[in-house]
Design a protein around this motif. Structure first.
Motif, PDB file in Angstrom:
ATOM      1  N   LYS A 263      -8.755   1.166  -8.305  1.00 21.81           N
ATOM      2  CA  LYS A 263     -10.014   1.194  -7.725  1.00 21.81           C
ATOM      3  C   LYS A 263     -11.197   1.676  -8.646  1.00 21.81           C
ATOM      4  O   LYS A 263     -12.161   1.039  -8.538  1.00 21.81           O
ATOM      5  CB  LYS A 263      -9.929   2.171  -6.638  1.00 21.81           C
ATOM      6  CG  LYS A 263     -11.298   2.090  -5.736  1.00 21.81           C
ATOM      7  CD  LYS A 263     -11.219   3.227  -4.512  1.00 21.81           C
ATOM      8  CE  LYS A 263     -12.565   3.292  -3.768  1.00 21.81           C
ATOM      9  NZ  LYS A 263     -12.379   4.101  -2.593  1.00 21.81           N
ATOM     10  N   ALA A 264     -10.906   2.760  -9.306  1.00 22.24           N
ATOM     11  CA  ALA A 264     -11.916   3.323 -10.489  1.00 22.24           C
ATOM     12  C   ALA A 264     -12.122   2.214 -11.300  1.00 22.24           C
ATOM     13  O   ALA A 264     -13.145   1.728 -11.955  1.00 22.24           O
ATOM     14  CB  ALA A 264     -11.369   4.473 -10.973  1.00 22.24           C
TER      15      ALA A 264
ATOM     16  N   ALA B  61      -8.856   9.603 -10.052  1.00 25.63           N
ATOM     17  CA  ALA B  61      -9.051   8.083 -10.589  1.00 25.63           C
ATOM     18  C   ALA B  61      -8.784   7.894 -11.957  1.00 25.63           C
ATOM     19  O   ALA B  61      -8.680   6.785 -12.497  1.00 25.63           O
ATOM     20  CB  ALA B  61     -10.417   7.698 -10.398  1.00 25.63           C
ATOM     21  N   LYS B  62      -8.456   9.047 -12.622  1.00 23.92           N
ATOM     22  CA  LYS B  62      -8.362   9.012 -14.043  1.00 23.92           C
ATOM     23  C   LYS B  62      -6.894   9.707 -14.480  1.00 23.92           C
ATOM     24  O   LYS B  62      -6.157   9.253 -15.467  1.00 23.92           O
ATOM     25  CB  LYS B  62      -9.155   9.796 -14.680  1.00 23.92           C
ATOM     26  CG  LYS B  62     -10.742   9.306 -14.481  1.00 23.92           C
ATOM     27  CD  LYS B  62     -11.706   9.940 -15.548  1.00 23.92           C
ATOM     28  CE  LYS B  62     -13.092   9.235 -15.328  1.00 23.92           C
ATOM     29  NZ  LYS B  62     -14.193   9.829 -16.213  1.00 23.92           N
ATOM     30  N   SER B  63      -6.203  10.566 -13.526  1.00 23.52           N
ATOM     31  CA  SER B  63      -5.119  11.263 -14.091  1.00 23.52           C
ATOM     32  C   SER B  63      -4.190  11.973 -12.894  1.00 23.52           C
ATOM     33  O   SER B  63      -4.895  12.128 -11.844  1.00 23.52           O
ATOM     34  CB  SER B  63      -5.204  12.211 -15.373  1.00 23.52           C
ATOM     35  OG  SER B  63      -6.136  13.241 -14.800  1.00 23.52           O
TER      36      SER B  63
ATOM     37  N   ASP C 121       5.379  -7.905   4.741  1.00 29.59           N
ATOM     38  CA  ASP C 121       5.994  -8.761   5.801  1.00 29.59           C
ATOM     39  C   ASP C 121       6.829  -9.778   4.872  1.00 29.59           C
ATOM     40  O   ASP C 121       6.942  -9.573   3.699  1.00 29.59           O
ATOM     41  CB  ASP C 121       5.003  -9.471   6.787  1.00 29.59           C
ATOM     42  CG  ASP C 121       3.883 -10.088   6.162  1.00 29.59           C
ATOM     43  OD1 ASP C 121       4.211 -10.667   4.951  1.00 29.59           O
ATOM     44  OD2 ASP C 121       2.963 -10.341   6.716  1.00 29.59           O
ATOM     45  N   ALA C 122       7.371 -10.899   5.635  1.00 30.78           N
ATOM     46  CA  ALA C 122       8.273 -11.545   4.966  1.00 30.78           C
ATOM     47  C   ALA C 122       7.325 -12.495   3.854  1.00 30.78           C
ATOM     48  O   ALA C 122       7.995 -13.220   3.056  1.00 30.78           O
ATOM     49  CB  ALA C 122       8.680 -12.771   6.182  1.00 30.78           C
ATOM     50  N   ARG C 123       5.990 -12.710   4.020  1.00 31.39           N
ATOM     51  CA  ARG C 123       5.133 -13.506   3.202  1.00 31.39           C
ATOM     52  C   ARG C 123       4.592 -12.778   2.016  1.00 31.39           C
ATOM     53  O   ARG C 123       3.601 -13.344   1.287  1.00 31.39           O
ATOM     54  CB  ARG C 123       4.379 -14.475   4.111  1.00 31.39           C
ATOM     55  CG  ARG C 123       5.537 -15.478   4.712  1.00 31.39           C
ATOM     56  CD  ARG C 123       4.488 -16.405   5.482  1.00 31.39           C
ATOM     57  NE  ARG C 123       3.413 -17.016   4.759  1.00 31.39           N
ATOM     58  CZ  ARG C 123       4.110 -18.610   4.198  1.00 31.39           C
ATOM     59  NH1 ARG C 123       5.357 -18.863   4.186  1.00 31.39           N
ATOM     60  NH2 ARG C 123       3.200 -19.346   3.168  1.00 31.39           N
ATOM     61  N   GLU C 124       3.976 -11.558   2.373  1.00 32.05           N
ATOM     62  CA  GLU C 124       3.195 -10.858   1.406  1.00 32.05           C
ATOM     63  C   GLU C 124       3.199  -9.314   1.645  1.00 32.05           C
ATOM     64  O   GLU C 124       3.715  -8.688   2.423  1.00 32.05           O
ATOM     65  CB  GLU C 124       1.581 -11.301   1.764  1.00 32.05           C
ATOM     66  CG  GLU C 124       0.943 -10.732   2.976  1.00 32.05           C
ATOM     67  CD  GLU C 124      -0.206 -10.957   3.362  1.00 32.05           C
ATOM     68  OE1 GLU C 124      -0.765 -10.534   4.393  1.00 32.05           O
ATOM     69  OE2 GLU C 124      -0.883 -11.939   2.813  1.00 32.05           O
ATOM     70  N   THR C 125       2.777  -8.642   0.396  1.00 30.19           N
ATOM     71  CA  THR C 125       2.858  -7.108   0.416  1.00 30.19           C
ATOM     72  C   THR C 125       1.366  -6.742   0.258  1.00 30.19           C
ATOM     73  O   THR C 125       0.577  -7.172  -0.618  1.00 30.19           O
ATOM     74  CB  THR C 125       3.792  -6.624  -0.662  1.00 30.19           C
ATOM     75  OG1 THR C 125       4.964  -6.872  -0.493  1.00 30.19           O
ATOM     76  CG2 THR C 125       3.858  -5.115  -0.811  1.00 30.19           C
ATOM     77  N   ARG C 126       0.930  -5.829   1.105  1.00 36.32           N
ATOM     78  CA  ARG C 126      -0.431  -5.060   1.024  1.00 36.32           C
ATOM     79  C   ARG C 126      -0.264  -3.804   0.492  1.00 36.32           C
ATOM     80  O   ARG C 126       0.357  -3.062   1.091  1.00 36.32           O
ATOM     81  CB  ARG C 126      -1.366  -5.476   2.243  1.00 36.32           C
ATOM     82  CG  ARG C 126      -1.610  -6.752   2.727  1.00 36.32           C
ATOM     83  CD  ARG C 126      -1.982  -6.830   4.056  1.00 36.32           C
ATOM     84  NE  ARG C 126      -2.682  -8.019   4.427  1.00 36.32           N
ATOM     85  CZ  ARG C 126      -3.881  -8.531   4.272  1.00 36.32           C
ATOM     86  NH1 ARG C 126      -4.597  -7.941   3.723  1.00 36.32           N
ATOM     87  NH2 ARG C 126      -4.111  -9.585   4.651  1.00 36.32           N
ATOM     88  N   THR C 127      -1.273  -3.664  -0.599  1.00 32.29           N
ATOM     89  CA  THR C 127      -1.091  -2.160  -1.059  1.00 32.29           C
ATOM     90  C   THR C 127      -2.542  -1.697  -1.174  1.00 32.29           C
ATOM     91  O   THR C 127      -3.589  -2.308  -1.541  1.00 32.29           O
ATOM     92  CB  THR C 127      -0.710  -1.981  -2.456  1.00 32.29           C
ATOM     93  OG1 THR C 127       0.835  -2.439  -2.550  1.00 32.29           O
ATOM     94  CG2 THR C 127      -0.664  -0.589  -3.162  1.00 32.29           C
ATOM     95  N   PRO C 128      -2.997  -0.348  -0.643  1.00 30.65           N
ATOM     96  CA  PRO C 128      -4.148   0.255  -0.547  1.00 30.65           C
ATOM     97  C   PRO C 128      -4.627   0.222  -2.011  1.00 30.65           C
ATOM     98  O   PRO C 128      -4.090   0.473  -2.747  1.00 30.65           O
ATOM     99  CB  PRO C 128      -4.154   1.588   0.083  1.00 30.65           C
ATOM    100  CG  PRO C 128      -2.885   1.368   0.946  1.00 30.65           C
ATOM    101  CD  PRO C 128      -1.851   0.336   0.071  1.00 30.65           C
ATOM    102  N   ILE C 129      -6.070  -0.150  -2.089  1.00 26.76           N
ATOM    103  CA  ILE C 129      -6.693  -0.240  -3.605  1.00 26.76           C
ATOM    104  C   ILE C 129      -7.374   1.211  -3.663  1.00 26.76           C
ATOM    105  O   ILE C 129      -8.456   1.545  -3.037  1.00 26.76           O
ATOM    106  CB  ILE C 129      -7.777  -1.326  -3.591  1.00 26.76           C
ATOM    107  CG1 ILE C 129      -7.241  -2.522  -3.392  1.00 26.76           C
ATOM    108  CG2 ILE C 129      -8.410  -1.010  -4.818  1.00 26.76           C
ATOM    109  CD1 ILE C 129      -8.294  -3.690  -3.438  1.00 26.76           C
ATOM    110  N   LYS C 130      -6.787   2.184  -4.432  1.00 24.09           N
ATOM    111  CA  LYS C 130      -7.159   3.605  -4.617  1.00 24.09           C
ATOM    112  C   LYS C 130      -6.896   4.031  -6.026  1.00 24.09           C
ATOM    113  O   LYS C 130      -6.126   3.312  -6.720  1.00 24.09           O
ATOM    114  CB  LYS C 130      -6.685   4.532  -3.458  1.00 24.09           C
ATOM    115  CG  LYS C 130      -5.224   4.716  -3.416  1.00 24.09           C
ATOM    116  CD  LYS C 130      -4.751   5.471  -2.188  1.00 24.09           C
ATOM    117  CE  LYS C 130      -3.182   5.419  -2.306  1.00 24.09           C
ATOM    118  NZ  LYS C 130      -2.783   6.215  -0.987  1.00 24.09           N
ATOM    119  N   GLY C 131      -7.228   5.067  -6.287  1.00 24.12           N
ATOM    120  CA  GLY C 131      -6.795   5.731  -7.598  1.00 24.12           C
ATOM    121  C   GLY C 131      -7.279   5.233  -8.848  1.00 24.12           C
ATOM    122  O   GLY C 131      -8.504   4.713  -8.697  1.00 24.12           O
ATOM    123  N   VAL C 132      -6.452   4.877  -9.614  1.00 22.45           N
ATOM    124  CA  VAL C 132      -6.802   4.431 -11.063  1.00 22.45           C
ATOM    125  C   VAL C 132      -7.305   2.952 -10.867  1.00 22.45           C
ATOM    126  O   VAL C 132      -8.194   2.410 -11.518  1.00 22.45           O
ATOM    127  CB  VAL C 132      -5.703   4.470 -12.046  1.00 22.45           C
ATOM    128  CG1 VAL C 132      -6.071   3.728 -13.312  1.00 22.45           C
ATOM    129  CG2 VAL C 132      -5.378   5.948 -12.513  1.00 22.45           C
TER     130      VAL C 132
END
Length: 417
Positions: free
Chosen positions: A197-198, A41-43, A184-195
């Motif tokens: 998220k912290a 979560a930091k580096s 998709d054509a209307r949005e992009t979803r990216t997982p919340i993780k790493g820096v």
């Protein structure tokens, strides 16, 4: 056999994502050879081998998030095919060379060994490319992974090391979305993780735990800016990267020296107010991975040149993704340079556990009244948020006005410890 598990590489970290393996099954490694890059979560951190030997098993795929203590790799140290030992008796050596180990049993890459499982079948970590391993830095490997770029298909634009620009150029040639995002054509979803998220968890906890108060002060910093330009032109300072942020940090440290209670923290468990006798100054830094707040240990002991070097090194390592976990821990007070983004002022949220944070806005030419006449001066806005459990309005105001006083009339004050 030695089973190497994910160690705790920073205070309070419980998990990490495997970013890139540097070894495959069958590789021979020496003590302290880099095995894998992980993102906490930091580096981004490179984990070295705790022993010499041959890679027997790679337990985790790239892109997988694992808990501290989970097995990453098994190393055949030549001691026989008996019980698997775990590397939990000695601390992990992240910097420098570890103590010398016995000479490993050499195995030719690709050769079969008695311990190999019979028959065909996929084994995590086997190399599928026929060419040499790509040379690049950990942050660039992480960027390539996120953009869905196969580093083996990228030709370096300079030398034999793949750069960030090379990866970005390769990504621009493909229409496939990043592997870490679903679009998709209307949005992009990216997982919340790493820096991110912290940071989100820390900021939410801070905003709803510490009662914030923010005060603003508009300051004529003409004399400070003149000092910046004068020192930059001085040959004695030519190797020092002097920026307005360095002088704001120096002024803040001097104000903390005069009012040490602003450097306190709230110990909820012990129900105590703790005032450290040192200052670990955090510098909020925007990076491709999100907001990081590494800190300069014992910054109160540094002179102006030392502070400038420390800030420059800290910011560069944070942006490159190479900040050691130790530099992210035990901060006592923070500065955020929102002026670097062209912003005049804002309400900064406290770094969790700290009593105050100072926001430094953009320096602009503005009309100012001097001796009854309106003239153009260099002006900035300072905004300081503080924890009202620890800092009352009087203390907060005194600290902020002291920073403003020093920046409006620095004299030779900044040049001495």
């Amino acid at each position: 056999m030695i089973e190497f598990a994910l160690p705790d590489v920073g205070e309070g970290l419980t998990e990490a994502e495997v970013v890139a393996w540097h070894v495959v099954v069958g590789d021979v490694v020496e003590v302290n050879d880099v095995l894998v890059e992980i993102e906490t979560a930091k580096s981004v951190v490179e984990l070295p081998s705790p022993a010499a030997g041959t890679i027997a098993t790679v337990h985790v795929d790239e892109g997988t998030t694992v808990d501290v203590g989970s097995a990453l790799v098994t190393i055949d140290d030549g001691a026989g095919a008996g019980d698997v030992e775990t590397e939990d008796e000695e601390p992990l050596v992240l910097v420098g060379r570890a103590p010398a180990a016995a000479e490993p049993r050499r195995v030719r890459l690709g050769a079969s060994r008695p311990s190999d499982p019979p028959g065909p079948g996929p084994v995590i970590g086997h190399r599928t490319d026929a060419g040499p391993r790509v040379r690049t830095k950990p942050p660039v490997r992480l960027l390539a992974k996120r953009l869905g770029v196969d580093l083996h298909t990228v030709t370096p634009s300079s030398g034999d090391v793949v750069s960030r620009q090379d990866v970005e150029a390769a990504a621009a040639l493909t229409s496939e979305p990043p592997v870490s995002a679903v679009a998709d054509a209307r949005e992009t979803r990216t997982p919340i993780k790493g820096v991110r998220k912290a940071t989100a968890a820390a900021m939410t906890r801070s905003a709803f735990t510490a009662p914030h108060v923010t005060e603003w002060l508009t300051v004529d910093v003409t004399r400070t800016m003149e000092l910046v330009h004068r020192l930059r032109a001085d040959r004695a300072w030519r190797d020092v990267r002097l920026t307005p942020l360095v002088f704001v940090a120096r002024a803040f440290l001097l104000a903390v020296r005069r009012f040490p209670e602003i450097n306190a923290r709230w110990d909820d468990e012990a129900q105590e107010i703790v005032v450290p006798h040192f200052v670990n100054l955090g510098i909020a830094t925007a990076t491709p991975r999100g907001l990081l707040v590494p800190n300069i240990k014992d910054s109160h002991l540094l002179d102006l040149a030392g502070l400038a070097h420390a800030i420059d090194a800290l910011v560069q390592s944070a942006r490159a993704g190479t900040t050691p976990p130790a530099e992210m821990a035990r901060g006592t007070i923070t500065i955020t340079n929102i002026g670097a983004l062209g912003v005049d002022a804002g309400t900064p949220i406290l770094n969790p556990g700290e009593a105050a944070i100072l926001a430094f806005g953009a320096v602009r030419d503005m009309p100012w009244v001097v001796d009854g006449q309106i003239i153009i001066r260099k002006v900035t806005q300072l905004a300081m948020s503080f924890d009202h459990r620890l800092v009352d309005g009087e203390l907060g105001s005194r600290v902020l006005t002291e920073v403003g006083r020093l920046l409006s009339d620095p004299g030779e004050t900044f040049l001495h410890v």
